[in-house]
Design a protein around this motif. Structure first.
Motif, PDB file in Angstrom:
ATOM      1  N   LEU A 165      52.527  43.867  36.254  1.00  0.00           N
ATOM      2  CA  LEU A 165      53.613  43.895  37.229  1.00  0.00           C
ATOM      3  C   LEU A 165      54.575  42.745  36.949  1.00  0.00           C
ATOM      4  O   LEU A 165      54.148  41.644  36.608  1.00  0.00           O
ATOM      5  N   SER A 166      55.854  43.003  37.119  1.00  0.00           N
ATOM      6  CA  SER A 166      56.857  41.943  36.987  1.00  0.00           C
ATOM      7  C   SER A 166      56.942  41.163  38.295  1.00  0.00           C
ATOM      8  O   SER A 166      56.311  41.522  39.299  1.00  0.00           O
ATOM      9  N   ALA A 167      57.740  40.097  38.289  1.00  0.00           N
ATOM     10  CA  ALA A 167      57.870  39.257  39.492  1.00  0.00           C
ATOM     11  C   ALA A 167      58.393  40.082  40.661  1.00  0.00           C
ATOM     12  O   ALA A 167      59.277  40.926  40.520  1.00  0.00           O
ATOM     13  N   GLY A 168      57.825  39.842  41.850  1.00  0.00           N
ATOM     14  CA  GLY A 168      58.257  40.577  43.042  1.00  0.00           C
ATOM     15  C   GLY A 168      57.156  40.638  44.084  1.00  0.00           C
ATOM     16  O   GLY A 168      56.084  40.038  43.927  1.00  0.00           O
ATOM     17  N   ILE A 169      57.424  41.383  45.171  1.00  0.00           N
ATOM     18  CA  ILE A 169      56.463  41.560  46.264  1.00  0.00           C
ATOM     19  C   ILE A 169      56.060  43.034  46.314  1.00  0.00           C
ATOM     20  O   ILE A 169      56.910  43.926  46.288  1.00  0.00           O
ATOM     21  N   TYR A 170      54.760  43.281  46.409  1.00  0.00           N
ATOM     22  CA  TYR A 170      54.229  44.645  46.375  1.00  0.00           C
ATOM     23  C   TYR A 170      53.401  44.910  47.637  1.00  0.00           C
ATOM     24  O   TYR A 170      52.675  44.025  48.108  1.00  0.00           O
ATOM     25  N   LYS A 171      53.542  46.116  48.153  1.00  0.00           N
ATOM     26  CA  LYS A 171      52.858  46.507  49.390  1.00  0.00           C
ATOM     27  C   LYS A 171      51.719  47.475  49.086  1.00  0.00           C
ATOM     28  O   LYS A 171      51.860  48.395  48.287  1.00  0.00           O
ATOM     29  N   PHE A 172      50.606  47.245  49.752  1.00  0.00           N
ATOM     30  CA  PHE A 172      49.422  48.090  49.571  1.00  0.00           C
ATOM     31  C   PHE A 172      48.798  48.393  50.931  1.00  0.00           C
ATOM     32  O   PHE A 172      48.984  47.661  51.913  1.00  0.00           O
ATOM     33  N   SER A 173      48.063  49.484  50.961  1.00  0.00           N
ATOM     34  CA  SER A 173      47.324  49.838  52.171  1.00  0.00           C
ATOM     35  C   SER A 173      46.292  48.758  52.463  1.00  0.00           C
ATOM     36  O   SER A 173      45.669  48.225  51.541  1.00  0.00           O
ATOM     37  N   PRO A 174      46.116  48.391  53.713  1.00  0.00           N
ATOM     38  CA  PRO A 174      45.146  47.335  54.050  1.00  0.00           C
ATOM     39  C   PRO A 174      43.717  47.692  53.670  1.00  0.00           C
ATOM     40  O   PRO A 174      42.853  46.822  53.602  1.00  0.00           O
ATOM     41  N   TRP A 175      43.470  48.965  53.398  1.00  0.00           N
ATOM     42  CA  TRP A 175      42.105  49.380  53.065  1.00  0.00           C
ATOM     43  C   TRP A 175      41.855  49.409  51.547  1.00  0.00           C
ATOM     44  O   TRP A 175      40.732  49.589  51.115  1.00  0.00           O
ATOM     45  N   GLU A 176      42.928  49.229  50.780  1.00  0.00           N
ATOM     46  CA  GLU A 176      42.767  49.219  49.325  1.00  0.00           C
ATOM     47  C   GLU A 176      42.166  47.889  48.851  1.00  0.00           C
ATOM     48  O   GLU A 176      42.594  46.818  49.268  1.00  0.00           O
ATOM     49  N   LYS A 177      41.186  47.997  47.996  1.00  0.00           N
ATOM     50  CA  LYS A 177      40.578  46.790  47.432  1.00  0.00           C
ATOM     51  C   LYS A 177      41.330  46.426  46.159  1.00  0.00           C
ATOM     52  O   LYS A 177      40.928  46.792  45.038  1.00  0.00           O
ATOM     53  N   VAL A 178      42.451  45.728  46.360  1.00  0.00           N
ATOM     54  CA  VAL A 178      43.301  45.354  45.233  1.00  0.00           C
ATOM     55  C   VAL A 178      43.543  43.845  45.239  1.00  0.00           C
ATOM     56  O   VAL A 178      43.481  43.198  46.291  1.00  0.00           O
ATOM     57  N   HIS A 179      43.811  43.317  44.062  1.00  0.00           N
ATOM     58  CA  HIS A 179      44.261  41.929  43.969  1.00  0.00           C
ATOM     59  C   HIS A 179      45.126  41.796  42.711  1.00  0.00           C
ATOM     60  O   HIS A 179      45.032  42.600  41.782  1.00  0.00           O
ATOM     61  N   ILE A 180      45.990  40.791  42.734  1.00  0.00           N
ATOM     62  CA  ILE A 180      46.925  40.549  41.636  1.00  0.00           C
ATOM     63  C   ILE A 180      46.699  39.142  41.098  1.00  0.00           C
ATOM     64  O   ILE A 180      46.597  38.179  41.865  1.00  0.00           O
ATOM     65  N   ILE A 181      46.649  39.038  39.778  1.00  0.00           N
ATOM     66  CA  ILE A 181      46.575  37.737  39.118  1.00  0.00           C
ATOM     67  C   ILE A 181      47.946  37.449  38.507  1.00  0.00           C
ATOM     68  O   ILE A 181      48.459  38.258  37.722  1.00  0.00           O
ATOM     69  N   SER A 182      48.557  36.339  38.897  1.00  0.00           N
ATOM     70  CA  SER A 182      49.854  35.938  38.337  1.00  0.00           C
ATOM     71  C   SER A 182      49.647  34.888  37.251  1.00  0.00           C
ATOM     72  O   SER A 182      48.956  33.888  37.468  1.00  0.00           O
ATOM     73  N   LEU A 183      50.261  35.120  36.105  1.00  0.00           N
ATOM     74  CA  LEU A 183      50.188  34.165  35.000  1.00  0.00           C
ATOM     75  C   LEU A 183      51.597  33.747  34.609  1.00  0.00           C
ATOM     76  O   LEU A 183      52.464  34.602  34.376  1.00  0.00           O
ATOM     77  N   SER A 184      51.828  32.458  34.532  1.00  0.00           N
ATOM     78  CA  SER A 184      53.163  31.936  34.232  1.00  0.00           C
ATOM     79  C   SER A 184      53.566  32.238  32.792  1.00  0.00           C
ATOM     80  O   SER A 184      52.759  32.123  31.867  1.00  0.00           O
ATOM     81  N   GLN A 185      54.820  32.593  32.609  1.00  0.00           N
ATOM     82  CA  GLN A 185      55.380  32.819  31.272  1.00  0.00           C
ATOM     83  C   GLN A 185      56.271  31.665  30.831  1.00  0.00           C
ATOM     84  O   GLN A 185      57.004  31.789  29.860  1.00  0.00           O
ATOM     85  N   LYS A 186      56.210  30.555  31.545  1.00  0.00           N
ATOM     86  CA  LYS A 186      57.019  29.396  31.187  1.00  0.00           C
ATOM     87  C   LYS A 186      56.528  28.774  29.880  1.00  0.00           C
ATOM     88  O   LYS A 186      55.359  28.890  29.513  1.00  0.00           O
ATOM     89  N   LEU A 187      57.446  28.087  29.196  1.00  0.00           N
ATOM     90  CA  LEU A 187      57.107  27.400  27.950  1.00  0.00           C
ATOM     91  C   LEU A 187      56.164  26.236  28.247  1.00  0.00           C
ATOM     92  O   LEU A 187      56.383  25.451  29.165  1.00  0.00           O
ATOM     93  N   ARG A 188      55.137  26.140  27.455  1.00  0.00           N
ATOM     94  CA  ARG A 188      54.171  25.043  27.577  1.00  0.00           C
ATOM     95  C   ARG A 188      54.175  24.248  26.275  1.00  0.00           C
ATOM     96  O   ARG A 188      54.475  24.792  25.207  1.00  0.00           O
TER      97      ARG A 188
END
Length: 234
Positions: free
Chosen positions: A26-49
């Motif tokens: 998923l790209s940057a943003g806010i996503y809506k899911f049903s409260p009964w869905e067992k979902v989670h999102i892991i965000s990883l930075s694409q910034k230069l290190r």
């Protein structure tokens, strides 16, 4: 209808998991899911290190121990591959950085060890930028991309530095002495040519004579007698 919101931070890429099974990126943003869905999102930075590694020891081909430092700049390139290698723990980037630093150390040690210490400075440009295809491909297997890989400095032991200074001083002195010798030879050749030119030329001798008289006269008042003094018979 109630729903829950999950977000992906700016300059990041998100990995969507349902029941702990990867679904999609998923790209940057806010996503809506049903409260009964067992979902989670892991965000990883694409910034230069970046990372700077200093005082690494290595032996040259002639067994001179020295130290080197280098700099790496990298960024996330393949999120799924990165997670497969290093998991979703908060310190996964730190672990990944250790891997690419280790790969860079091995590469630079191989390069530096191939040279004699005397030739190392002359060939430094050949190893300063070590962003090579083989190295970049190895890092790519971690899900990362090398942006810059550069040797910062090479530090020789003090005794070797003193030796290099003496050698350089000797080379400069020899060059200076050679130039002085060339100048002396050129001057002698010019004087010889002038002497040959003046042989038997009365005009040149006369002008030289006048020049000598002028130089003597500049130092004070003098009386010059040129030629024979005429006499009168009584």
């Amino acid at each position: 209808m109630f729903y829950k919101e999950l977000e992906v931070a700016p300059n990041s890429v998100g990995l969507l998991f349902k029941k702990n099974v990867f679904q999609q990126e998923l790209s940057a943003g806010i996503y809506k899911f049903s409260p009964w869905e067992k979902v989670h999102i892991i965000s990883l930075s694409q910034k230069l290190r970046s990372v700077r590694v200093v005082n690494q020891e290595v032996l040259t081909a002639d067994n001179i121990a020295l130290r080197f430092s280098f700099y790496l700049a990298y960024k996330l390139d393949n999120t799924k591959l990165f997670v497969d290698n290093f998991g979703i723990e908060t310190d996964n980037f730190a672990v990944a950085e250790q891997q690419i630093v280790a790969a860079a150390q091995v590469l630079l040690r191989q390069k530096i060890a191939a040279f004699d210490s005397e030739k190392l400075n002359e060939c430094r440009n050949d190893i300063t930028d070590f962003k090579e295809e083989e190295f970049c491909n190895e890092v790519a297997t971690f899900g990362l991309k090398i942006i810059k890989a550069q040797l910062i400095d090479i530090t020789f032991p003090k005794s070797v530095q003193d030796l290099f200074s003496r050698v350089l001083e000797s080379k400069i002195r020899a060059t200076s002495e050679l130039e002085n010798a060339r100048t002396a030879v050129a001057t002698a050749r010019a004087l010889k040519n002038a002497s040959e030119l003046m042989k038997g030329d009365e005009n040149i001798k006369f002008f030289q004579y006048l020049e000598t008289i002028t130089k003597i006269a500049d130092k004070g008042k003098h009386t010059f007698v040129i030629g024979e003094v005429p006499t009168t018979k009584i």
